[in-house]
Design a protein around this motif. Structure first.
Motif, short mmCIF file in Angstrom:
data_model
loop_
_atom_site.label_atom_id
_atom_site.label_comp_id
_atom_site.label_asym_id
_atom_site.label_seq_id
_atom_site.Cartn_x
_atom_site.Cartn_y
_atom_site.Cartn_z
N LEU A 222 0.82 -1.21 0.00
CA LEU A 222 0.00 0.00 0.00
C LEU A 222 0.85 1.26 0.00
N TRP A 223 2.02 1.22 0.63
CA TRP A 223 2.87 2.39 0.71
C TRP A 223 3.57 2.70 -0.61
N PHE A 224 3.65 1.72 -1.49
CA PHE A 224 4.33 1.92 -2.76
C PHE A 224 3.35 2.18 -3.90
N SER A 225 2.06 2.30 -3.58
CA SER A 225 1.05 2.55 -4.60
C SER A 225 1.16 3.99 -5.11
N GLU A 226 0.95 4.14 -6.39
CA GLU A 226 0.97 5.47 -7.01
C GLU A 226 -0.43 6.07 -7.09
N ASP A 227 -1.43 5.35 -6.64
CA ASP A 227 -2.80 5.84 -6.64
C ASP A 227 -2.98 6.84 -5.50
N PRO A 228 -3.34 8.09 -5.79
CA PRO A 228 -3.52 9.08 -4.72
C PRO A 228 -4.70 8.76 -3.81
N ASP A 229 -5.63 7.90 -4.27
CA ASP A 229 -6.80 7.55 -3.48
C ASP A 229 -6.66 6.19 -2.81
N VAL A 230 -5.44 5.74 -2.64
CA VAL A 230 -5.24 4.39 -2.11
C VAL A 230 -5.78 4.25 -0.70
N THR A 231 -5.78 5.32 0.08
CA THR A 231 -6.29 5.23 1.46
C THR A 231 -7.80 5.02 1.48
N GLN A 232 -8.50 5.42 0.41
CA GLN A 232 -9.94 5.20 0.34
C GLN A 232 -10.27 3.87 -0.34
N THR A 233 -9.58 3.58 -1.44
CA THR A 233 -9.90 2.35 -2.18
C THR A 233 -9.31 1.11 -1.53
N LEU A 234 -8.15 1.29 -0.88
CA LEU A 234 -7.42 0.17 -0.29
C LEU A 234 -7.15 -0.93 -1.32
N ARG A 235 -6.99 -0.50 -2.55
CA ARG A 235 -6.57 -1.39 -3.62
C ARG A 235 -5.13 -1.03 -4.00
N PHE A 236 -4.38 -2.03 -4.37
CA PHE A 236 -2.97 -1.79 -4.61
C PHE A 236 -2.47 -2.72 -5.70
N LYS A 237 -1.38 -2.32 -6.30
CA LYS A 237 -0.71 -3.18 -7.27
C LYS A 237 0.36 -3.98 -6.56
N GLN A 238 0.32 -5.28 -6.78
CA GLN A 238 1.34 -6.14 -6.19
C GLN A 238 2.64 -5.97 -6.97
N TRP A 239 3.69 -6.63 -6.45
CA TRP A 239 4.97 -6.51 -7.14
C TRP A 239 4.88 -7.04 -8.58
N ASN A 240 3.92 -7.95 -8.83
CA ASN A 240 3.79 -8.50 -10.18
C ASN A 240 2.90 -7.65 -11.07
N GLY A 241 2.43 -6.51 -10.57
CA GLY A 241 1.64 -5.60 -11.38
C GLY A 241 0.15 -5.82 -11.31
N LYS A 242 -0.29 -6.93 -10.75
CA LYS A 242 -1.72 -7.21 -10.65
C LYS A 242 -2.32 -6.43 -9.50
N GLU A 243 -3.56 -5.99 -9.70
CA GLU A 243 -4.24 -5.19 -8.68
C GLU A 243 -5.22 -6.05 -7.91
N ARG A 244 -5.32 -5.78 -6.64
CA ARG A 244 -6.28 -6.49 -5.80
C ARG A 244 -6.67 -5.62 -4.61
N SER A 245 -7.71 -6.04 -3.91
CA SER A 245 -8.18 -5.31 -2.73
C SER A 245 -7.55 -5.93 -1.49
N ILE A 246 -7.46 -5.13 -0.46
CA ILE A 246 -6.94 -5.63 0.82
C ILE A 246 -7.94 -6.55 1.50
N TYR A 247 -9.22 -6.43 1.14
CA TYR A 247 -10.26 -7.26 1.75
C TYR A 247 -10.27 -8.65 1.13
N PHE A 248 -10.52 -9.66 1.95
CA PHE A 248 -10.58 -11.03 1.44
C PHE A 248 -11.74 -11.21 0.47
N GLN A 249 -12.90 -10.64 0.82
CA GLN A 249 -14.09 -10.77 -0.02
C GLN A 249 -14.88 -9.46 0.01
N PRO A 250 -15.63 -9.17 -1.06
CA PRO A 250 -16.46 -7.96 -1.06
C PRO A 250 -17.64 -8.11 -0.11
N PRO A 251 -18.32 -7.01 0.22
CA PRO A 251 -19.47 -7.09 1.14
C PRO A 251 -20.55 -8.06 0.67
#
Length: 656
Positions: A222-251
């Protein structure tokens, strides 16, 4: 009209009842005819003392052939015309009685149908027409009384569902599977329970206001994300470039807690922002902080732990505590990310995994924002309690290259407010001024329930003591950071890592559904100092143990980023939690003299073996990834190896 109040449902039920009534009537006719025949026979000549033809022949002791021929020649009912008349009379009376019986059944059925339909119509009108605002309370009470009066007449299949849901209490009074805690272990257990019992009803009670989420990205990606809204979305790019959410499952994966007892196929519900404060293990009941009580059949304690604080900071006063972050949850990430944009200096106290990861993450902001990042700890180097000294020193230099002012051998003596800044005094006389402090000095297991539940807490390692199946009582299990379990290879332990939470939670869920499996897993953990340097470890990795390191030159493939590209996941333990190499073949070789790496060497990649009584009990894979099954097999075998250089070759460290 469709739904639970549909007349079609009752019309079908009525026809089904009519068919059942006819069947009963036919059966009654057949039964009565049989009774009539029996009565006639009873009144025949045999019952009046007159012997039939067959009996007379037997008395005269005629040959068997004569008896058979005489009996086969006889026809009709014994007794003659009189008996036939009696049979006809009885048959007629039976048919008449059966007809009267069928008529009464159909009449009663029709009356019950009308009564039930009237009751359903009354209930439907009460729910479809909401009362006026002025007398809402009184009409609602009347509706509830009417509903209770008619529930005996309404089958389960047609009881109100959607309209009734809003009137249900937020928290169910009973949960077949109750999971205390909303972290990784609890979610893994819930998923495991549902896998073995698809109709299970699982309730997670979590003190955290968030749905279950993974913690590692909070101090990493999360600290290396270039998304300025990362604190709201809590989505991030992994080292392999794929994006995912910090949550295990959606609501949408979860069901509302109030609906959990009524859903046909069960589900997983989360009661967020609630804390279990009391546990009655004899009555199978827990009490929440708002006074609500929940009974259960089986319970999992996965309360995790709380970040420790330094006693000198706790005594420092309110002003100091207001400028302190104990990093653990999503709220802590939100808070620290905001603070890093507002202050000029942040000091991290702690040189372990979390402290070093946060130091590297914040160090990236040094040049872009002019932020000063200081890291201090009592050890000689970063992760000095885990890594051998030479590797710890190399790691310290790596952290410094990220722009962090690293201060080893620093023991905090006092913390106070000086003007608008914080003043940290060290025992060796050094002083440090800063704007904010992050304490990353370990975790304290949450065992407050032990007192009310009468559960045993381990005096050496902390946490609830459990058996090999992670049981604390017959229907209570413990998993994750709060479990103190017995390792068949390494003795009693308590582990605070993501992989252990996943595997122990999954096993506890299986055992809660009757698997009865022991916990033999050797959990792994990993730490990344950015996308270029990382390591994975397993077993007892304690720098106080003798170690042997075998290193080789690294390539562009030997980085955390490359590793996740190969495995397809940023949470590396997800791809290799329980895998184990089937067979290891170590070449026989004469013992060689292993040299300690020299200071200043570039440790591109390598394997560090931790020994106890000449047996490997721990392994660190430095910039070597996707080889954990081999390390797990080495520790499980527990053999003494003459040449660890040959063992290191199993990890292919010399491959280009």
């Amino acid at each position: 009209q469709s739904g639970p109040f549909s007349p079609f449902r009752w019309r079908w039920g009525r026809e089904r009842t009519w068919r059942r009534s006819v069947l009963v009537a036919v059966t009654a006719v057949m039964f009565r005819c049989r009774v009539a025949a029996t009565v006639v026979r009873a009144l025949g000549p045999r019952s009046r003392g007159r012997a039939g033809a067959g009996n007379l022949l037997q008395r005269w002791k005629l040959p068997l052939e004569a008896q058979l021929s005489r009996q086969m020649a006889t026809s009709g009912i014994p007794g003659g015309r009189y008996d036939n008349v009696v049979l006809a009379v009885f048959t007629g009376l039976s048919a008449l009685g059966a007809g009267i019986y069928v008529y009464r059944i159909l009449k009663d059925n029709n009356r019950h149908y009308d009564e039930r339909r009237a009751a359903l119509e009354k209930i439907r009108q009460q729910f479809e027409k909401p009362p006026a605002v002025a007398d809402a309370a009184s009409q609602s009470t009347a509706g509830e009384r009417a509903l209770k009066d008619e529930q005996k007449l309404v089958p389960e299949a047609v009881k109100p569902s959607e309209t009734e849901a809003s009137a249900r209490p937020e928290c169910p009074s009973h949960a077949p599977f109750l999971l205390i805690g909303g972290g990784t272990a609890a979610f893994a257990a819930a998923r495991s329970i549902r896998a073995r019992d698809p109709g299970a009803r699982v309730l997670i009670v979590s003190e955290d206001p968030e749905l279950p989420y993974m913690r590692p990205p909070l101090s990493k990606e999360l600290w290396f994300s270039e998304d300025p809204d990362v604190t709201q979305t809590l989505r991030f790019k992994q080292w392999n470039g794929k994006e995912r959410s910090i949550y295990f499952q959606p609501p949408s994966f979860y069901v509302p807690a109030r609906d959990l007892p009524y859903i046909e196929n069960g589900g997983v519900a989360v009661l967020s922002g609630r804390k279990v404060v009391h546990m009655d293990v004899r009555g199978n009941v827990v009490k929440l902080d708002d006074g609500t009580q929940i009974s259960y059949d089986k319970c999992l304690i996965a309360t995790g732990g709380s970040p420790r604080n330094l006693p000198v900071i706790e005594r420092a006063g309110k002003e100091v505590l207001q400028r302190l972050t104990l990093f653990r949850k999503i709220d802590d990430f939100h808070s620290l990310e905001k603070i890093s944009r507002e202050v000029k200096s942040i000091t991290i106290i702690g040189g372990g995994f979390l402290g070093s990861e946060l130091a590297c993450a914040l160090g990236r902001k040094v040049q872009s924002r002019g932020l000063e990042v200081i890291q201090m700890f009592p050890e000689n180097g970063n992760m000095g309690r885990v890594l051998p000294e030479y590797l710890s020193n190399w790691t310290t230099n790596k952290v410094r290259q990220e722009g962090v002012n690293v201060m080893p051998n620093a023991v905090v003596k006092s913390v106070s407010v000086s003007g608008d800044r914080l003043l940290i005094k060290l025992k060796d006389g050094r002083k440090v001024e800063t704007d904010h402090i992050v304490a990353a000095v370990g975790l304290e297991p949450n065992v407050e329930l032990a007192k009310s539940a009468g559960l045993e807490v381990d005096s050496d390692f902390g946490g609830f003591r459990v058996n090999a199946e992670l049981q604390a009582r017959s229907n209570i299990w413990v998993a994750g950071d709060a479990a103190c379990f017995y390792d068949i290879k390494l003795g009693r332990r308590r582990v605070e890592h993501h992989d252990h939470a996943v595997v122990s939670g999954r096993l506890a869920g299986e055992n809660m559904t009757g698997a009865a499996k022991p916990y033999w897993h050797q959990s792994m953990f990993w730490s990344d100092l950015g996308p270029e340097v990382g390591y994975e470890a397993i077993g007892l990795v304690d720098s106080s143990l003798p170690t042997v390191g075998v290193f080789a030159k690294a390539t562009s493939k030997d980085t955390p980023k490359s590793a996740t590209e190969q495995s397809g996941t940023g949470i590396r333990s997800e791809s290799e939690t329980e895998t184990e190499a089937s067979e290891l073949k170590v070449s026989a070789a004469s013992p060689s003299s292993l040299q300690v790496p020299q200071q200043g060497e570039d440790y591109g990649k390598g394997v560090v073996f931790y020994l106890r009584d000449k047996v490997v009990v721990g392994i660190v894979l430095w910039n070597i990834f996707n080889r954990m099954p081999i390390a797990r097999k080495i520790i499980k075998d527990g053999e003494e190896h003459a040449d660890l250089n040959e063992v290191a070759k199993l990890f292919n460290i010399h491959e280009e």
